[in-house]
Scaffold this motif. Sequence first.
Motif, mmCIF file in Angstrom:
data_model
loop_
_atom_site.group_PDB
_atom_site.id
_atom_site.type_symbol
_atom_site.label_atom_id
_atom_site.label_comp_id
_atom_site.label_asym_id
_atom_site.label_seq_id
_atom_site.Cartn_x
_atom_site.Cartn_y
_atom_site.Cartn_z
ATOM 1 N N HIS A 82 0.861 -1.191 0.000
ATOM 2 C CA HIS A 82 0.000 0.000 0.000
ATOM 3 C C HIS A 82 0.896 1.239 0.000
ATOM 4 O O HIS A 82 1.950 1.260 0.673
ATOM 5 N N TYR A 154 -10.824 2.395 3.184
ATOM 6 C CA TYR A 154 -10.716 1.814 1.843
ATOM 7 C C TYR A 154 -11.302 2.786 0.815
ATOM 8 O O TYR A 154 -12.382 3.323 1.014
ATOM 9 N N TYR A 156 -12.952 2.915 -2.435
ATOM 10 C CA TYR A 156 -13.600 2.000 -3.383
ATOM 11 C C TYR A 156 -13.259 2.369 -4.830
ATOM 12 O O TYR A 156 -13.124 1.509 -5.692
ATOM 13 N N PRO A 159 -8.558 1.756 -5.136
ATOM 14 C CA PRO A 159 -7.949 0.964 -4.055
ATOM 15 C C PRO A 159 -6.436 1.174 -3.959
ATOM 16 O O PRO A 159 -5.751 1.191 -4.984
ATOM 17 N N LYS A 161 -3.797 -0.468 -3.445
ATOM 18 C CA LYS A 161 -3.227 -1.817 -3.311
ATOM 19 C C LYS A 161 -2.500 -2.218 -4.577
ATOM 20 O O LYS A 161 -3.066 -2.135 -5.674
#
Length: 181
Positions: A82, A154, A156, A159, A161
């Motif tokens: 992250h 988070y 949406y 993200p 990630k």
Amino acid sequence: MDLLERTLAAASKDQRTTDDKGTLLAGLPQGGTLRASPPITDDRGSLFEVFNEVWPGQGGNPVRQAYVTTMRPGVVKGWGLHKRHGDRYFLLTGTIQFLMYDVRPDSPTLGHLFKVTVSEANRQFLTIPPFVWHADHNVGDTEALLLSMPTEPYDYADPDKWRLPLDTPLIPHKFPGARGY
Ligand SMILES: Cc1cn([C@H]2C[C@H](O)[C@@H](COP(=O)(O)OP(=O)(O)O[C@H]3O[C@@H](C)C(=O)[C@@H](O)[C@H]3O)O2)c(=O)[nH]c1=O
């Protein structure tokens, strides 16, 4: 050289892994934290502290989102990284080995791989800073439940990630026979 000397010459000596209170001295990426959460038990049951913003390294990062992930036995979730948030984990059930690989150019632990195994018998609160690759491996024989409280909610729409495959040659760790992504 006799058999004793030959075998000892090939042996490796254990190093200290816990302090005299039984707290894991597991190495961590710079900025990561690990805090034991022993059961506070009385005649009615037990209490496990999960998170308190006054704990070292948590100042100014209140919980703004929480979720539970499960991992079936043998599954690995990761490698994940992250950029905008750190991960904060509290194991609820099962046994998970957390692997962390520091790739931050200015970090004193750059290039180091860390492994921390946590179970219901020794619950820990673990924080993983941003820009540290990590994977969660269920090394137990029951489904593991993991409470996550990331430092940012988070997103949406976008993200935070990044993923590498479990068999990437870029991280010095293999998961023989493990399933997951
Ligand atoms: C984190 C999250 C995911 N999701 C969705 C996205 C996706 O479709 C599904 C599963 O998400 P993930 O694949 O990210 O879940 P998972 O693979 O369990 O992710 C976890 O893996 C470990 C290694 C980490 O790094 C954690 O930060 C977390 O990302 O759930 C949400 O709806 N809300 C959330 O807060």
